[in-house]
Design a protein around this motif. Structure first.
Motif, PDB file in Angstrom:
ATOM      1  N   ALA A 115      30.886  27.972  25.781  1.00  0.00           N
ATOM      2  CA  ALA A 115      31.149  28.853  24.968  1.00  0.00           C
ATOM      3  C   ALA A 115      30.939  28.198  23.581  1.00  0.00           C
ATOM      4  O   ALA A 115      30.937  26.778  23.589  1.00  0.00           O
ATOM      5  CB  ALA A 115      32.986  28.970  25.059  1.00  0.00           C
ATOM      6  N   VAL A 116      30.622  28.992  22.602  1.00  0.00           N
ATOM      7  CA  VAL A 116      30.559  28.319  21.423  1.00  0.00           C
ATOM      8  C   VAL A 116      31.125  29.302  20.282  1.00  0.00           C
ATOM      9  O   VAL A 116      31.318  30.296  20.745  1.00  0.00           O
ATOM     10  CB  VAL A 116      28.608  28.518  21.084  1.00  0.00           C
ATOM     11  CG1 VAL A 116      28.012  27.572  21.871  1.00  0.00           C
ATOM     12  CG2 VAL A 116      28.320  30.054  21.110  1.00  0.00           C
ATOM     13  N   GLU A 117      31.261  28.719  19.066  1.00  0.00           N
ATOM     14  CA  GLU A 117      31.829  29.435  18.062  1.00  0.00           C
ATOM     15  C   GLU A 117      30.705  29.943  17.038  1.00  0.00           C
ATOM     16  O   GLU A 117      29.696  29.277  16.705  1.00  0.00           O
ATOM     17  CB  GLU A 117      32.701  28.600  17.106  1.00  0.00           C
ATOM     18  CG  GLU A 117      33.779  28.001  17.958  1.00  0.00           C
ATOM     19  CD  GLU A 117      35.164  28.922  18.070  1.00  0.00           C
ATOM     20  OE1 GLU A 117      35.282  29.833  17.339  1.00  0.00           O
ATOM     21  OE2 GLU A 117      35.334  28.950  19.430  1.00  0.00           O
ATOM     22  N   ARG A 121      34.369  33.407  15.991  1.00  0.00           N
ATOM     23  CA  ARG A 121      34.514  33.934  17.176  1.00  0.00           C
ATOM     24  C   ARG A 121      33.975  33.117  18.229  1.00  0.00           C
ATOM     25  O   ARG A 121      32.914  32.380  18.114  1.00  0.00           O
ATOM     26  CB  ARG A 121      34.202  35.409  17.269  1.00  0.00           C
ATOM     27  CG  ARG A 121      34.457  36.378  16.347  1.00  0.00           C
ATOM     28  CD  ARG A 121      33.682  37.853  16.512  1.00  0.00           C
ATOM     29  NE  ARG A 121      34.155  38.889  15.709  1.00  0.00           N
ATOM     30  CZ  ARG A 121      33.568  39.115  14.526  1.00  0.00           C
ATOM     31  NH1 ARG A 121      32.540  38.536  14.249  1.00  0.00           N
ATOM     32  NH2 ARG A 121      33.982  40.089  13.770  1.00  0.00           N
ATOM     33  N   THR A 122      34.800  33.063  19.260  1.00  0.00           N
ATOM     34  CA  THR A 122      34.418  32.533  20.650  1.00  0.00           C
ATOM     35  C   THR A 122      33.593  33.127  21.476  1.00  0.00           C
ATOM     36  O   THR A 122      33.929  34.379  21.871  1.00  0.00           O
ATOM     37  CB  THR A 122      35.467  31.665  21.249  1.00  0.00           C
ATOM     38  OG1 THR A 122      36.204  30.963  20.747  1.00  0.00           O
ATOM     39  CG2 THR A 122      35.115  31.007  22.691  1.00  0.00           C
ATOM     40  N   ILE A 123      32.193  32.619  21.613  1.00  0.00           N
ATOM     41  CA  ILE A 123      31.264  33.492  22.373  1.00  0.00           C
ATOM     42  C   ILE A 123      30.899  32.868  23.774  1.00  0.00           C
ATOM     43  O   ILE A 123      30.599  31.547  23.776  1.00  0.00           O
ATOM     44  CB  ILE A 123      29.948  33.797  21.585  1.00  0.00           C
ATOM     45  CG1 ILE A 123      30.226  34.522  20.340  1.00  0.00           C
ATOM     46  CG2 ILE A 123      29.085  34.465  22.551  1.00  0.00           C
ATOM     47  CD1 ILE A 123      30.784  35.869  20.401  1.00  0.00           C
ATOM     48  N   SER A 124      31.336  33.632  24.862  1.00  0.00           N
ATOM     49  CA  SER A 124      31.183  33.100  26.134  1.00  0.00           C
ATOM     50  C   SER A 124      29.649  33.238  26.622  1.00  0.00           C
ATOM     51  O   SER A 124      29.162  34.400  26.478  1.00  0.00           O
ATOM     52  CB  SER A 124      32.427  33.342  27.093  1.00  0.00           C
ATOM     53  OG  SER A 124      31.921  32.979  28.509  1.00  0.00           O
ATOM     54  N   PRO A 167      30.759  39.954  21.196  1.00  0.00           N
ATOM     55  CA  PRO A 167      32.180  39.979  20.924  1.00  0.00           C
ATOM     56  C   PRO A 167      33.129  41.064  21.305  1.00  0.00           C
ATOM     57  O   PRO A 167      32.468  42.087  21.449  1.00  0.00           O
ATOM     58  CB  PRO A 167      32.299  40.108  19.353  1.00  0.00           C
ATOM     59  CG  PRO A 167      30.748  39.459  18.894  1.00  0.00           C
ATOM     60  CD  PRO A 167      29.828  39.742  20.403  1.00  0.00           C
ATOM     61  N   GLU A 171      34.648  37.169  28.325  1.00  0.00           N
ATOM     62  CA  GLU A 171      35.633  36.149  28.050  1.00  0.00           C
ATOM     63  C   GLU A 171      35.228  35.456  26.406  1.00  0.00           C
ATOM     64  O   GLU A 171      35.910  34.905  26.161  1.00  0.00           O
ATOM     65  CB  GLU A 171      35.272  34.775  28.732  1.00  0.00           C
ATOM     66  CG  GLU A 171      35.331  35.189  30.165  1.00  0.00           C
ATOM     67  CD  GLU A 171      35.095  33.917  31.372  1.00  0.00           C
ATOM     68  OE1 GLU A 171      35.989  33.487  31.995  1.00  0.00           O
ATOM     69  OE2 GLU A 171      34.105  33.559  31.429  1.00  0.00           O
ATOM     70  N   SER A 172      34.627  36.509  25.751  1.00  0.00           N
ATOM     71  CA  SER A 172      34.528  36.367  24.131  1.00  0.00           C
ATOM     72  C   SER A 172      35.983  36.755  23.544  1.00  0.00           C
ATOM     73  O   SER A 172      36.697  37.445  24.144  1.00  0.00           O
ATOM     74  CB  SER A 172      33.168  36.932  23.664  1.00  0.00           C
ATOM     75  OG  SER A 172      32.085  36.129  24.437  1.00  0.00           O
ATOM     76  N   THR A 173      35.940  36.398  22.378  1.00  0.00           N
ATOM     77  CA  THR A 173      36.911  36.926  21.609  1.00  0.00           C
ATOM     78  C   THR A 173      37.093  38.066  21.491  1.00  0.00           C
ATOM     79  O   THR A 173      36.009  38.855  21.197  1.00  0.00           O
ATOM     80  CB  THR A 173      36.803  35.956  20.032  1.00  0.00           C
ATOM     81  OG1 THR A 173      37.021  34.832  20.223  1.00  0.00           O
ATOM     82  CG2 THR A 173      38.103  36.594  19.163  1.00  0.00           C
ATOM     83  N   THR A 187      25.717  37.888  15.717  1.00  0.00           N
ATOM     84  CA  THR A 187      26.379  37.020  16.606  1.00  0.00           C
ATOM     85  C   THR A 187      25.139  36.481  17.462  1.00  0.00           C
ATOM     86  O   THR A 187      25.098  35.239  17.801  1.00  0.00           O
ATOM     87  CB  THR A 187      27.387  38.090  17.727  1.00  0.00           C
ATOM     88  OG1 THR A 187      28.355  38.433  16.619  1.00  0.00           O
ATOM     89  CG2 THR A 187      27.984  37.242  18.641  1.00  0.00           C
TER      90      THR A 187
END
Length: 374
Positions: A115-117, A121-124, A167, A171-173, A187
């Motif tokens: 995951a990265v920010e 937002r957290t992007i899985s 997004p 599992e992303s925000t 994104t």
């Protein structure tokens, strides 16, 4: 074991797959097979797929029979040239059979998740392969990174392949902001930045197709090739009833009739697939995400995205794949793309081409990305 004997193993198509059932062998013992030839139909807990050969030679032995459940990583067949002695084949097949029956099968490493920010937002994402070239797979409305399970593995043989959750998805925000195409494209650009990817082959399905087109238009130096799979943003037709019905469904019973519109074969809509999507739809924030994105996808009952202006700025090699039985974005929409490149219309596929006929998508990517040595 003789190095000339190549094993065909039960693949790991996705994070949760632990075994698969061989429903039919498409090649028989003694058949000459080439790299990419179809060997067997395999059923997973998600959907059925076709296993292709990764080697050339003669199919010398079938270890696992049709109808048999086999652990991921188990040897199910052997390929070897004619000069390999039959007793060597028999010995290797016997050993493989013993491993299946004893359960002593070496565990296969599936996609590595991370995951990265990006933009708060957290992007899985999930990654397979370690090749020098990079492929990034972007799903469509209501999908997630696991929808690429049949495409990611074969491409990863020679490349590093990332499948990300946009997004609001997977599992992303669970937040898409204004839900605009620009927000989603930003994104993807941020994802490339976060992973230090200077140049990538982009592949997008449906809404994801419009997203990667926008990225390719604004970041031409970073896009090595572009593959669009039944992309949104082209043509005048869209199944607005499907999109609204998917967003509104509150039970598996309500959802399933809409899901059957995604596939040429309605039998592909398994109970597990419907259950997984209902779990997603019941997560906090998802209802708002889906309805916000409807505002991007639709303008009344017409398409809300026009990606044609972006496409005119794309200079990367382009491939387009469309299922002939697509009932969400009909294949007539591809006419605007046909002026730019030959469109591959795929029989036996609906909107989810990459799940029903994944080999066609792999071939399309290879046609513009090339086939680097591993």
């Amino acid at each position: 074991m003789n190095e000339a004997i190549k094993t065909v193993v039960m693949p790991k198509w996705g994070l949760s797959m632990s075994s698969g059932k061989i429903t039919d062998w498409l090649a028989g013992v003694g058949d000459e097979v080439a790299d990419g030839d179809e060997l067997a139909d395999i059923d997973t807990d998600k959907i059925a797929g076709t296993l292709e050969s990764a080697d050339a030679g003669i199919l010398r032995a079938i270890v696992a029979k049709a109808g048999e459940d086999v652990p991921v990583g188990a040897t199910i067949a052997l390929i070897a040239p004619a000069e390999v002695a039959e007793d060597e084949i028999e010995q290797a097949a016997e050993q493989a059979r013993e491993e299946i029956e004893s359960g002593a099968v070496e565990e296969v490493t599936g996609p590595m998740t991370g995951a990265v920010e990006v933009g708060g937002r957290t992007i899985s994402y999930a990654t397979l392969g370690t090749g020098e070239e990079t492929v990034v797979l972007v799903h469509g409305y209501g999908g997630d990174k696991n929808s690429w399970l049949f495409v990611q593995e074969p491409l990863s043989a020679t490349r590093t392949v990332h499948a990300l959750d946009l997004p609001g998805h997977g599992e992303s925000t669970k937040d898409v902001g204004d839900g605009s195409l620009e927000t989603l494209a930003t994104t993807v650009r941020g994802f490339l930045d976060a992973l230090g990817i200077e140049r990538a082959h982009l592949v997008g399905h449906s809404l994801g197709g419009a997203v990667v087109t926008a990225v390719a238009a604004t970041e031409p130096a970073r896009v090595a090739s572009l593959t669009l799979v039944a992309p949104a943003g082209f043509g005048e037709q869209v199944n607005a009833e499907y999109l609204r019905g998917f967003a509104a469904a509150t039970s598996r019973r309500e959802l399933k009739p809409h899901l059957t519109q995604l596939f040429a074969d309605p039998q592909q809509v398994t109970r597990q697939l419907a259950d997984d999507l209902m779990k997603f739809k019941r997560l906090d924030g998802v209802d708002q995400v889906l309805n916000t994105l409807l505002g991007t996808l639709l303008d009344g009952d017409r398409p809300g995205i026009d990606a044609v202006p972006e496409l005119t700025r794309v200079r990367a090699p382009l491939a387009v794949v469309w299922g002939r039985a697509d009932r969400v974005l009909p294949p007539d929409n591809a006419e605007q793309l046909a002026a730019r490149t030959a469109v591959s219309y795929i029989d036996g596929a609906g909107h989810m081409v990459h799940m029903e006929q994944p080999n066609a998508v792999v071939r399309a990517v290879e046609s513009v990305a090339g086939t680097p040595e591993g």
